[in-house]
Every structure is written in structure tokens, then in C-alpha cells.
Design an enzyme around this catalytic site. Structure first.
Site, PDB file in Angstrom:
ATOM      1  CE  LYS A   1      -2.731   1.632   3.971  1.00  0.00           C
ATOM      2  NZ  LYS A   1      -3.292   2.046   4.564  1.00  0.00           N
TER       3      LYS A   1
ATOM      4  NE  ARG B   1      -4.523  -1.434   7.308  1.00  0.00           N
ATOM      5  CZ  ARG B   1      -4.485  -0.464   8.191  1.00  0.00           C
ATOM      6  NH1 ARG B   1      -4.262   0.222   9.544  1.00  0.00           N
ATOM      7  NH2 ARG B   1      -2.718   0.161   7.061  1.00  0.00           N
TER       8      ARG B   1
HETATM    9  P1  NAD Z   1      -8.641  13.199  12.607  1.00  0.00           P
HETATM   10  O1  NAD Z   1      -8.186  14.196  12.375  1.00  0.00           O
HETATM   11  O2  NAD Z   1     -10.051  13.233  11.676  1.00  0.00           O
HETATM   12  O3  NAD Z   1      -9.064  12.769  14.242  1.00  0.00           O
HETATM   13  C1  NAD Z   1      -8.472  12.837  15.291  1.00  0.00           C
HETATM   14  C2  NAD Z   1      -8.808  12.815  16.454  1.00  0.00           C
HETATM   15  O4  NAD Z   1      -8.043  13.515  17.709  1.00  0.00           O
HETATM   16  C3  NAD Z   1     -10.304  14.053  16.786  1.00  0.00           C
HETATM   17  O5  NAD Z   1     -10.713  13.690  17.832  1.00  0.00           O
HETATM   18  C4  NAD Z   1      -9.610  14.633  17.809  1.00  0.00           C
HETATM   19  O6  NAD Z   1     -10.019  15.513  18.207  1.00  0.00           O
HETATM   20  C5  NAD Z   1      -8.392  14.475  18.576  1.00  0.00           C
HETATM   21  N1  NAD Z   1      -7.231  15.109  18.717  1.00  0.00           N
HETATM   22  C6  NAD Z   1      -6.365  15.268  17.905  1.00  0.00           C
HETATM   23  N2  NAD Z   1      -5.033  15.652  18.454  1.00  0.00           N
HETATM   24  C7  NAD Z   1      -5.049  15.410  20.121  1.00  0.00           C
HETATM   25  C8  NAD Z   1      -4.451  15.736  21.243  1.00  0.00           C
HETATM   26  N3  NAD Z   1      -4.050  16.567  20.949  1.00  0.00           N
HETATM   27  N4  NAD Z   1      -4.982  14.461  22.060  1.00  0.00           N
HETATM   28  C9  NAD Z   1      -6.527  14.319  22.436  1.00  0.00           C
HETATM   29  N5  NAD Z   1      -6.731  14.315  21.711  1.00  0.00           N
HETATM   30  C10 NAD Z   1      -6.635  14.822  20.010  1.00  0.00           C
HETATM   31  O7  NAD Z   1      -8.297  11.056  12.248  1.00  0.00           O
HETATM   32  P2  NAD Z   1      -8.721  10.208  12.496  1.00  0.00           P
HETATM   33  O8  NAD Z   1      -8.604   9.549  10.654  1.00  0.00           O
HETATM   34  O9  NAD Z   1      -9.780   9.766  13.132  1.00  0.00           O
HETATM   35  O10 NAD Z   1      -7.816   9.240  12.709  1.00  0.00           O
HETATM   36  C11 NAD Z   1      -7.610   9.486  13.926  1.00  0.00           C
HETATM   37  C12 NAD Z   1      -6.225   8.621  14.343  1.00  0.00           C
HETATM   38  O11 NAD Z   1      -6.061   7.577  14.323  1.00  0.00           O
HETATM   39  C13 NAD Z   1      -4.309   9.068  13.412  1.00  0.00           C
HETATM   40  O12 NAD Z   1      -3.218   9.609  14.099  1.00  0.00           O
HETATM   41  C14 NAD Z   1      -4.314   8.461  12.634  1.00  0.00           C
HETATM   42  O13 NAD Z   1      -3.536   8.230  12.525  1.00  0.00           O
HETATM   43  C15 NAD Z   1      -4.384   6.979  13.531  1.00  0.00           C
HETATM   44  N6  NAD Z   1      -4.812   5.678  12.645  1.00  0.00           N
HETATM   45  C16 NAD Z   1      -4.603   4.728  12.993  1.00  0.00           C
HETATM   46  C17 NAD Z   1      -4.975   3.124  11.942  1.00  0.00           C
HETATM   47  C18 NAD Z   1      -4.332   2.485  12.615  1.00  0.00           C
HETATM   48  O14 NAD Z   1      -4.970   1.252  11.525  1.00  0.00           O
HETATM   49  N7  NAD Z   1      -4.003   1.721  13.821  1.00  0.00           N
HETATM   50  C19 NAD Z   1      -5.630   3.400  10.836  1.00  0.00           C
HETATM   51  C20 NAD Z   1      -6.283   4.807  10.153  1.00  0.00           C
HETATM   52  C21 NAD Z   1      -6.231   5.704  11.292  1.00  0.00           C
END
Ligand code: NAD
Length: 332
Positions: free
Chosen positions: A78, A121
Site C-alpha cells: 500500500k 481494515r
Molecule cells: P482525524 O484527524 O479525523 O481525528 C483526530 C482525532 O484526534 C479527533 O478526535 C481529535 O479531536 C483528536 N485529537 C487531536 N489532537 C489530540 C490531542 N492532542 N489529544 C487528544 N485527542 C486529540 O483522524 P482520524 O482519521 O479519525 O484518525 C485518528 C488517528 O487514527 C490518527 O492518528 C491516525 O493516524 C490513526 N489511524 C490508525 C490506524 C491504524 O491502523 N492503527 C489506521 C487509520 C488511522
């Protein structure tokens, strides 16, 4: 035409981003991810080192996640990343594409839109952890985070267990309307709460934020809780207090990622847990680890997101697109 026939005819199958929603179901994503975690734990599948670079253009982070699953013959990568200026152009900031290769010949097999698949996923990985680790009598779901991904995570959790209520907390309270709307769509009451209240009420806690400092503290969490920490996928990010990992039995998709870019990186760095304390969720799926051992145990799944998950769901969606006649094939 099957995928093998397409490859033999020197055709590449294309499944555009716009077709994914009509093809992929959360249940199909769940099965693909569960099988891929099982294959990883039995050493039939492995992820290659991740590449992620700030490219010095458009503020973008770009990289590759890749691997090979010998069991399910998924080979590929990917590629994509994060372009913060995209939203202003009417595009999604996260952009990714999956490329699948034929494991027997190395020929390219398929090109698949990866944006919605990534969301599905990630939700599926969390649902797999709920199936194998949460108490079956869990009634209250606690959501930490209210961004784009949170709705996918809530839907997958509710599809997995008979929750009666959702409680939620977000650093930016104005975003909580997303959790409320998603709970309403699922027919469940929603209550915004403090973190202490969230921990006191929840049987299952999902965290999905981009935080670099812990929100949930070890003392917030009651015995018997299952946590799926899904937001931490980069060095420096952190959602829960490191002490919580010492109180919990820690499970993950891949140990190498968990200790370097996952939630466990902080507990490991502080010597609160050792690498050997972390269990691959695939071992629970395969029955070589018992998983949860008591109703009082706190279980924590550190979902870091591995390339093999992307290949697994992409391979599934290609099969579905070919079966339903919506795949495009081009000579290559
Ligand atoms: P988004 O930008 O739409 O939302 C971010 C979220 O984090 C919001 O709820 C925001 O209020 C919160 N946030 C921002 N700064 C913060 C802080 N300092 N303290 C607490 N909360 C805070 O992002 P998303 O698309 O919802 O993704 C969220 C996270 O999930 C990202 O970090 C992304 O990299 C991660 N992610 C992980 C995987 C995985 O496989 N583990 C896959 C996709 C996304």
C-alpha cells in the site's frame, strides 16, 4: 473472469476508490483481517519494513507498507500518505492505493483504491480484538476520539457485541456530534462524559485519536475492561497512560510495530513492560494463547495497522469486483 485468468491473459484488474463502498462489507473486512492476523502468528505471513518519509513538498508524508502472506498468496504494497492541503482542494488528506502482485510470477495483478479500505481494515482489526478479548457480557462502549475514523470504529464495535449504550469523550467537544450521530444511526443512546466517567462506565474502550500525550489514565479503567487503542501508529503518539499497559495483558497485531510505533512504545521505553509480555492477537485466533483468562483481567489491544491487513482487504475486494462484474481490466 477470475483473477488468475485475468493475470494469465496479461490483464491488470483495477478497482477504483469509488467502487469500494459498493463492494466491501465490514463482515468481509473482518474475515480478511482475522485470517491475516492468524497467518502472521503462524509465521506464514510477514510484513516488510515500513517506509515513511516527509518528502519536502506539499507538507506531505509519503510511504509504503508491504508484505507477503504465503497462506493466502497476498503479495504487494500500500503506498500513500498524508497531504494536509488536500481538504482545501476537495480531496481527502489521507491518500492511498494498493498494488497486488502475482506471487508465482511477480506480475502486477491489481490496482485498488486504498482510502475506504484503510478505514474498514482498521475498524475490522479492532472488531477482531473485541471478538477474541472482550467480555461477552460487555454492555457499554466507551469511545475516545471523534474524528473521521471514529464512526467506522463505533460501527464495527457495535456489529461485534450487544452494546446497550455508547459513552464518549473527545479533546475537542464540538466534534462529539459525530459520535452522537453514529450512535443514533446504530439505534443506541449516547452520553458525552468525562474520562473518569468513561472508564467507570465502559466495558470496552476504543481510542482513536491523533494524540501525542496520554488522555486516559490507568486509574480511570475498571477491572475486566477491554481496550482497543487504535490511534497510535507513529513514533511519539500516545493515547493512554503507560502505567495502564503494565496493569493490562497487552495484545497487538505485530510486536515489532507495537514496541516502536504503537501504544506500547512508551511502556517499553520506561521499562514498565517487556517485549516478551506482548502477545500477538493471531496467537489467540490460532488457539495457541488463551486470550482473556478472567472477568477481572484488563486486556489491551495495541492496533498499529500492518501492510498485510491492506493486502488482505484489497485481495477480497478484487475478488468481489470480478465476481460482480464491476472490475475494470486493462492489458498491461
Ligand atoms: P482525524 O484527524 O479525523 O481525528 C483526530 C482525532 O484526534 C479527533 O478526535 C481529535 O479531536 C483528536 N485529537 C487531536 N489532537 C489530540 C490531542 N492532542 N489529544 C487528544 N485527542 C486529540 O483522524 P482520524 O482519521 O479519525 O484518525 C485518528 C488517528 O487514527 C490518527 O492518528 C491516525 O493516524 C490513526 N489511524 C490508525 C490506524 C491504524 O491502523 N492503527 C489506521 C487509520 C488511522
Amino acid at each position: 473472469m477470475s483473477l488468475d485468468q485475468a493475470v494469465n491473459a496479461n490483464m491488470v484488474t483495477i478497482v477504483p476508490e469509488g467502487e469500494i463502498a459498493g463492494l466491501m462489507t465490514p463482515a468481509a473486512a473482518f474475515d480478511a483481517v482475522e485470517a491475516c492476523f492468524a497467518a502472521m502468528a503462524s509465521r506464514k505471513a510477514y510484513n516488510f519494513p515500513v517506509i515513511r518519509e516527509a518528502i519536502g513538498h506539499a507538507d506531505a508524508l509519503y510511504g509504503f507498507k508491504s508484505g507477503f502472506d504465503r497462506e493466502n498468496l497476498a503479495l504487494g504494497l500500500k503506498s500513500g500518505g498524508y497531504w494536509p492541503g488536500n481538504e482545501a482542494k476537495g480531496l481527502t488528506n489521507h491518500q492511498s492505493t494498493v498494488i497486488l502482485f502475482d506471487a508465482d510470477t511477480g506480475r502486477v495483478k491489481a490496482l485498488v483504491g486504498g482510502n475506504l479500505l484503510t478505514a474498514l481494515r482498521t475498524a475490522a482489526a479492532q472488531a477482531v480484538s473485541l471478538k477474541h478479548l472482550a467480555r461477552p457480557d460487555s454492555k457499554v462502549l466507551g469511545m475516545i476520539g471523534a474524528g473521521h475514523q471514529s464512526a467506522f470504529q463505533m460501527r464495527a464495535a457495535v456489529a461485534q457485541m450487544n452494546f446497550e449504550k455508547v459513552v464518549g469523550w473527545n479533546l475537542h467537544p464540538e466534534m462529539l456530534s459525530r459520535l452522537e450521530a453514529t450512535a443514533a444511526e446504530l439505534g443506541l443512546p449516547f452520553e458525552p462524559v468525562s474520562l473518569a466517567d468513561l472508564g467507570a462506565q465502559s466495558d470496552v474502550i476504543v481510542s482513536i485519536t491523533s494524540s501525542f500525550a496520554p488522555s486516559l489514565l490507568a486509574d480511570h479503567v475498571k477491572p475486566g475492561t477491554h481496550l482497543a487503542c487504535m490511534g497510535t501508529d507513529t513514533k511519539g503518539k500516545q493515547e493512554v497512560e503507560a502505567e495502564l499497559l503494565a496493569k493490562a495483558t497487552v495484545f497487538t497485531d505485530e510486536i515489532a510495530q507495537s514496541i516502536s510505533i504503537g501504544e506500547a512504545q512508551h511502556a517499553i521505553a520506561r521499562g514498565l513492560i517487556a517485549e516478551g509480555d506482548i502477545v500477538e492477537i493471531g496467537a489467540v485466533i490460532n488457539g495457541t494463547h488463551p486470550g482473556r483468562k478472567s472477568d477481572k483481567e484488563i486486556t489491551l489491544f495495541d492496533g498499529t495497522g500492518v501492510g498485510l491487513q491492506d493486502l488482505a482487504v484489497a485481495a477480497k475486494v478484487v475478488d468481489l469486483a470480478l465476481a460482480q462484474g464491476v472490475a475494470q481490466t486493462v492489458a498491461f
